[in-house]
Design a protein around this motif. Sequence first.
Motif, PDB file in Angstrom:
ATOM      1  N   ASP A 216       9.423  39.714  10.244  1.00 29.75           N
ATOM      2  CA  ASP A 216       9.171  40.491   9.038  1.00 29.75           C
ATOM      3  C   ASP A 216       8.373  39.618   8.079  1.00 29.75           C
ATOM      4  O   ASP A 216       8.032  38.469   8.392  1.00 29.75           O
ATOM      5  CB  ASP A 216      10.466  40.991   8.419  1.00 29.75           C
ATOM      6  CG  ASP A 216      11.441  39.869   8.059  1.00 29.75           C
ATOM      7  OD1 ASP A 216      11.018  38.687   8.014  1.00 29.75           O
ATOM      8  OD2 ASP A 216      12.627  40.170   7.817  1.00 29.75           O
ATOM      9  N   LEU A 217       8.078  40.143   6.890  1.00 28.27           N
ATOM     10  CA  LEU A 217       7.207  39.415   5.977  1.00 28.27           C
ATOM     11  C   LEU A 217       7.850  38.109   5.523  1.00 28.27           C
ATOM     12  O   LEU A 217       7.183  37.066   5.468  1.00 28.27           O
ATOM     13  CB  LEU A 217       6.873  40.288   4.766  1.00 28.27           C
ATOM     14  CG  LEU A 217       5.873  39.721   3.760  1.00 28.27           C
ATOM     15  CD1 LEU A 217       4.589  39.272   4.455  1.00 28.27           C
ATOM     16  CD2 LEU A 217       5.565  40.762   2.691  1.00 28.27           C
ATOM     17  N   ALA A 218       9.137  38.148   5.217  1.00 23.72           N
ATOM     18  CA  ALA A 218       9.819  36.913   4.807  1.00 23.72           C
ATOM     19  C   ALA A 218       9.847  35.910   5.947  1.00 23.72           C
ATOM     20  O   ALA A 218       9.671  34.704   5.743  1.00 23.72           O
ATOM     21  CB  ALA A 218      11.233  37.225   4.334  1.00 23.72           C
ATOM     22  N   GLY A 219      10.060  36.395   7.173  1.00 28.28           N
ATOM     23  CA  GLY A 219      10.075  35.503   8.332  1.00 28.28           C
ATOM     24  C   GLY A 219       8.722  34.872   8.579  1.00 28.28           C
ATOM     25  O   GLY A 219       8.630  33.692   8.939  1.00 28.28           O
ATOM     26  N   LEU A 220       7.658  35.642   8.373  1.00 34.62           N
ATOM     27  CA  LEU A 220       6.309  35.096   8.546  1.00 34.62           C
ATOM     28  C   LEU A 220       6.034  34.036   7.487  1.00 34.62           C
ATOM     29  O   LEU A 220       5.465  32.981   7.779  1.00 34.62           O
ATOM     30  CB  LEU A 220       5.283  36.215   8.454  1.00 34.62           C
ATOM     31  CG  LEU A 220       3.822  35.795   8.642  1.00 34.62           C
ATOM     32  CD1 LEU A 220       3.590  35.247  10.046  1.00 34.62           C
ATOM     33  CD2 LEU A 220       2.880  36.970   8.357  1.00 34.62           C
ATOM     34  N   ALA A 221       6.460  34.313   6.246  1.00 33.11           N
ATOM     35  CA  ALA A 221       6.265  33.338   5.176  1.00 33.11           C
ATOM     36  C   ALA A 221       6.998  32.041   5.490  1.00 33.11           C
ATOM     37  O   ALA A 221       6.461  30.944   5.298  1.00 33.11           O
ATOM     38  CB  ALA A 221       6.745  33.920   3.849  1.00 33.11           C
ATOM     39  N   ALA A 222       8.227  32.147   5.985  1.00 32.45           N
ATOM     40  CA  ALA A 222       8.995  30.947   6.327  1.00 32.45           C
ATOM     41  C   ALA A 222       8.341  30.185   7.474  1.00 32.45           C
ATOM     42  O   ALA A 222       8.311  28.944   7.484  1.00 32.45           O
ATOM     43  CB  ALA A 222      10.426  31.338   6.696  1.00 32.45           C
ATOM     44  N   LEU A 223       7.811  30.914   8.446  1.00 36.38           N
ATOM     45  CA  LEU A 223       7.128  30.282   9.575  1.00 36.38           C
ATOM     46  C   LEU A 223       5.929  29.469   9.080  1.00 36.38           C
ATOM     47  O   LEU A 223       5.733  28.314   9.486  1.00 36.38           O
ATOM     48  CB  LEU A 223       6.658  31.355  10.557  1.00 36.38           C
ATOM     49  CG  LEU A 223       5.976  30.861  11.834  1.00 36.38           C
ATOM     50  CD1 LEU A 223       6.992  30.238  12.782  1.00 36.38           C
ATOM     51  CD2 LEU A 223       5.239  32.011  12.525  1.00 36.38           C
ATOM     52  N   VAL A 224       5.149  30.056   8.189  1.00 43.04           N
ATOM     53  CA  VAL A 224       3.977  29.359   7.642  1.00 43.04           C
ATOM     54  C   VAL A 224       4.407  28.169   6.795  1.00 43.04           C
ATOM     55  O   VAL A 224       3.797  27.090   6.852  1.00 43.04           O
ATOM     56  CB  VAL A 224       3.115  30.339   6.825  1.00 43.04           C
ATOM     57  CG1 VAL A 224       2.012  29.593   6.087  1.00 43.04           C
ATOM     58  CG2 VAL A 224       2.511  31.400   7.739  1.00 43.04           C
TER      59      VAL A 224
END
Length: 318
Positions: A216-224
């Motif tokens: 999800d968007l939060a997960g993508l942000a954390a990945l980056v």
Amino acid sequence: MILVLRALGVGDLATAVPALRGLRAAYPGRELAVAVPGWLAPLVDLVGGVDRTVPLDGLDAAPAWPGPAPALAVNLHGRGPRSHRLLAATGPGRLLAFRCPEAGHDAGPAWDATEHEVHRWCRLLHWYGIPADPADLTLRRPPGTEPPAGVTVVHPGTKIAAKRWPAARFAAVAAALADRGHRVVVTGSAGERELAGRVARRAGLPAGSVLAGRTDLAGLAALVADARLVVSGDTGIAHLATGYGTASVVLFGPVPPERWGPPPERPWHRALHVAPASGAAGGGVGTDPRLAALRVEEVLAAVDEVERAVRGSGAVAA
């Protein structure tokens, strides 16, 4: 209440962070609400200082909320007239926006189509006497997320066909980085899962490296935020890399980095944008010729440059 309109995408919201922070500092005791598409709410939380979001998909209907009209409405969406009229329909005590006589708004600075998106909204606020620091781009890390740390993110997708570098070249970059010891993952939206899978297979990556549609968007942000490197086109994930100070190589075309690129003073972000030779053919359906002219070797050389910059600084910090 202060109502801010920014009903666009990830990169659009990320480039408005300095302006939002300026408004928060200027009006510390006022409720600050941001009208955005509902799916962007998790990213608004990472800006900090925003009290709530008002879901708004497009400009066809004015945002609605219980209570009185906003004391102040701020158009961080565009030049008008539709966005101006949408905010005016909420009955604000005052509207901060670019000059647009067509919408009956004769105040404000003139629009400059050539300026960088971050500086555009800071300039708007400065005109109204509100300081905003264009370097204040840092995003908060999403709480409670534990993505794999230290991966290299290859993001081949974008909504705009002209901004899409050919998948075969992304695959060649991914394969070369994997050969160098990078742990490569391929990201994208659910609709880009087939594209991400094609890139991964051609690069010889395992199926588990395809994260498109799985974050999800939060997960993508954390990945980056925890990544070693991001390689992408000119799309939202590039702005997440800027917000987290993550090393990045961003491929531009047709819009130049002077309008949407990362801060040029940061050597750990590299924006690539070249003019093709006369008569050069595009490298993919719809790909802008300026983007198609970028070669795999140039992207890998840029990776070397940003990684040297990271080693030279000792750490990357936004």
